[in-house]
Every structure is written in structure tokens, then in C-alpha cells.
Design an enzyme around this catalytic site. Structure first.
Site, PDB file in Angstrom:
ATOM      1  N   HIS A 212     -21.416  11.525   9.141  1.00 17.43           N
ATOM      2  CA  HIS A 212     -20.232  11.935   8.393  1.00 17.43           C
ATOM      3  C   HIS A 212     -19.900  13.374   8.789  1.00 17.43           C
ATOM      4  CE1 HIS A 212     -20.866   8.463   5.780  1.00 17.43           C
ATOM      5  NE2 HIS A 212     -19.750   8.748   5.133  1.00 17.43           N
ATOM      6  N   GLU A 215     -14.657  15.518   7.533  1.00 18.10           N
ATOM      7  CA  GLU A 215     -13.908  14.912   6.427  1.00 18.10           C
ATOM      8  C   GLU A 215     -13.470  16.019   5.481  1.00 18.10           C
ATOM      9  OE1 GLU A 215     -14.451  11.504   2.933  1.00 18.10           O
ATOM     10  OE2 GLU A 215     -16.213  12.361   3.912  1.00 18.10           O
TER      11      GLU A 215
END
Length: 384
Positions: A212, A215
Site C-alpha cells: 500500500h 494513497e
């Protein structure tokens, strides 16, 4: 006679189109009714609503806050009811069923085993329960005439200190349904470089991992994930847009990081609706996926958390089609991108593309062309 000009696919065509999903969280995709049932069975009494419809609305509204941190708080309830083998098995089986019903033919679904230990399960027991559930869901889908394959991604929480342990767990189960590793959680203050030992272990074991990144945090997060950690894919990666300049005359200039991501074909696991909820994009029209698709980045379309976002793969494609005018050709482009980027062997990816995805879209396009041609003939002056 000239061919009809491309038009938008219908909702039914989008649902029937073969789709590939790389970024979906198991604890973010429960059916509201299942959350209620499992809470009742386990004695969990902290749900904000006991009616499934109202609970589903609550999850969507609570997640629609513009803050990643607030968005992540909603998972306290779903994780709380996923603490037994039976619960994990049920949630995983229903996940596979729901995705198959939506036309997904291949999915990689991620979850953090360390968040499912409160009922006394071991990490290995958690993974086995989820894998068994996915196999059961695949079986039920076949009985309904749907084809789906689901692989698991084991996630380590970036604020915790168990990433090496979870990476070793993923490696131990890599021949039993686990296809890779991930880290997730709030980005700010928890850079991926905190988990270098896990990534180094996975690279030594020739295993796959996504991170991840990009973002809620910007280019440094993406740069670290790629250059320091060696990520195979980027979870979200929407902030790569910060390294792309578009002049008033439409001229596009890529910075060195954006150019590297495009040149190396690093997949971007983009989740439009979720990105709007967490504030990573202001609207669908302003979502970076439109520009990244035009620039031929390895962009893919994903759901992230189907419960919290009230979404599905079909809904994501419907919204993108309405916003950017995407046709079945565009859907196929995104889908092939995703299948190329999956964490299963090359020959299996190729078989999915050639035997499932391309024939599926060819059939839909042929159906569309027949319908358009019939409509053109029916409306021609000679048939008036």
C-alpha cells in the site's frame, strides 16, 4: 456499410464481462447480514445497527469521511466478528461467491492474519480457515455456473512489528492458496522501510509482494516501496499523479519517478470509489485513472472494500464508463492489465487471458455489434 461507432456498455454487459480483481480486503467485503449474524453468534454487542440494511448504510456513511484514518476505524466491527474458524470460513466462502456472481474470474483477496487471533486461533489456523473458505466458495460458484479462482494475500499491519512473521507465514502457505504478501494501514508515520526485513526475506524466497503506497501519502511513499523495498505492485498508487504535469495546451510531462513506474510496467492497484472516500481524489472525473489510462500506465481497477464503499467491480466499471466513456475495449484493457499483474505463474495467467478473458469480451462485443447493426437496419429509411 460502416461499423457502428463505439458506445457505452450496458450494466448487464459490464456484469457479465470477465473481470480480474487484485485489491480487495476480506474484512472490508462482508455482507451486512453476515456481520449481524456473526455478531449475534459471538456475543459481540457493539454494532451501531442490528438491521442489515441500516448497518450497510452505516458502514458506507462512516467510511465516507475523507480521511484514511477514519475509514480504517470501520474495520473494528468486521474484524471483531471474524475470530473463529467458522466465521472466517463463512466470510471467505461468501466473498468468493459474491465476486463470482459479479463476473470476477480471478481475484486476489487480502487480509491480516494477526487481526484474527482473539478467539484463540493460531496464525496457521487462520490461514487454513480462509483458504478452505475460498475453495468452498469456488465450489459453490461452479454449481451456479460461474468460474472463479481466488488467491490470498497475507497482510501485515504497518504500525505493528510482525511483518517478518507474516511474510514467513505467507511463504509457508504459498502452495496452498496464498499467492503473496502485503502491508497495509495508515501510511503517515509508518513508511514501508520499517519492514525491510520482511521484504528482503520474500525476495530471497522469490516470492511476490505488493505494498500500500501513494494513497494517503505522496511520492516518497511510492519511491520507498519501489526502490528500497522492491514492490512488485503498488496498492493504490494514485499519488503518482503528483509527478505528472499537464500544461494548459495539454502537453504532458512525466517526472522521473512517474516515468520509471510507467517504463517498468509497475502495476497500480487503483480503487476509484475508495480513493474518493479517503480523500485521495476529489471526484471520479478528477481521479488519476483517466490520465494514467491515456498515458498507458499499467493501471488496474479494483474495489478495495466492497462493504465500506458500497461497491463491486461492476459498479466501479459502470462509474468509470459513465465518467470517461469507457467501452468494452477499455474494460478488456484494464482486465488484461490486471491478469498480467497477478501473482500466479505466467502460464496460468496466459491461459486465463487467452481462454477466459479474451473469448469473454469477444462474445460480448459480437453481441453488441449484432444489436447495433440490427438497430441501424431497423431505423434505416428503407425499413420505415
Amino acid at each position: 456499410m460502416t461499423s457502428p461507432s463505439p458506445s457505452l456498455p450496458t450494466a448487464d454487459q459490464i456484469r457479465r464481462a470477465p473481470k480480474v480483481l487484485l485489491h480487495d480486503h476480506l474484512d472490508g467485503g462482508l455482507r451486512p447480514g453476515t456481520v449481524v449474524d456473526l455478531a449475534r453468534q459471538s456475543g459481540y454487542d457493539a454494532l451501531p445497527e442490528s438491521d442489515p440494511d441500516r448497518l450497510g448504510r452505516w458502514f458506507r456513511e462512516a467510511a465516507d469521511s475523507g480521511s484514511l484514518e477514519r475509514y480504517l476505524e470501520t474495520f473494528a466491527h468486521t474484524c471483531a466478528v471474524m475470530q473463529t474458524r467458522d466465521a472466517l470460513f463463512r466470510v471467505a466462502a461468501e466473498c468468493a461467491e459474491d465476486l463470482a456472481e459479479d463476473g470476477v474470474v480471478y481475484a486476489e483477496v487480502r487480509y491480516a492474519p494477526e487481526q484474527h487471533l482473539e478467539g484463540g486461533l493460531t496464525l496457521d489456523e487462520v490461514v487454513t480457515a480462509v483458504n478452505d473458505g475460498f475453495r468452498e466458495g469456488e465450489r459453490r460458484a461452479r454449481e451456479r455456473g460461474h468460474r472463479i479462482r481466488v488467491g490470498a494475500l497475507l497482510t501485515a499491519m504497518r504500525h505493528a512489528a510482525r511483518s517478518l512473521e507474516i511474510a514467513e507465514l505467507a511463504n509457508a502457505h504459498r502452495d496452498a492458496g496464498v499467492v503473496g504478501f502485503d502491508i497495509a494501514g495508515a501510511e503517515a508515520g509508518y513508511p514501508p522501510t520499517r519492514h525491510l526485513d520482511a521484504f528482503e526475506f520474500l525476495k530471497r524466497e522469490n516470492n511476490h509482494f505488493t505494498i500500500h503506497a501513494g494513497e494517503a501519502f505522496g511520492l516518497p511513499s511510492i519511491w520507498q516501496a519501489i526502490q528500497w523495498c522492491g514492490a512488485d505492485r503498488l496498492g493504490h498508487g494514485v499519488r503518482i499523479i503528483d509527478d505528472i504535469q499537464v500544461a494548459d495546451d495539454g502537453t504532458v510531462t512525466l517526472g522521473r519517478l512517474a516515468a520509471y513506474v510507467r517504463d517498468k510496467r509497475i502495476p497500480l492497484e487503483m480503487c476509484p470509489t475508495s480513493n474518493l472516500q479517503t480523500g485521495a481524489a476529489a471526484s471520479y472525473a478528477e481521479h488519476p485513472i483517466g490520465l494514467l489510462r491515456r498515458l498507458h500506465f499499467r493501471a488496474t481497477v479494483n474495489t478495495d472494500n466492497r462493504l465500506m464503499s458500497g461497491t463491486s467491480m461492476s459498479r466501479e466499471f459502470e462509474l468509470l464508463s459513465e465518467t470517461f466513456g469507457y467501452t468494452l475495449d477499455d474494460m478488456q484493457w484494464f482486465t488484461v492489465n490486471a491478469m498480467k499483474s497477478a501473482f500466479i505463474p505466467f502460464d496460468e495467467r496466459l491461459a486465463m487471458i487467452n481462454d477466459v478473458i479474451k473469448p469473454g469480451y469477444a462474445e460480448l462485443k459480437s453481441e453488441w455489434l449484432f444489436t447495433q447493426t440490427a438497430a441501424t437496419r431497423a431505423s434505416s429509411p428503407g425499413n420505415a
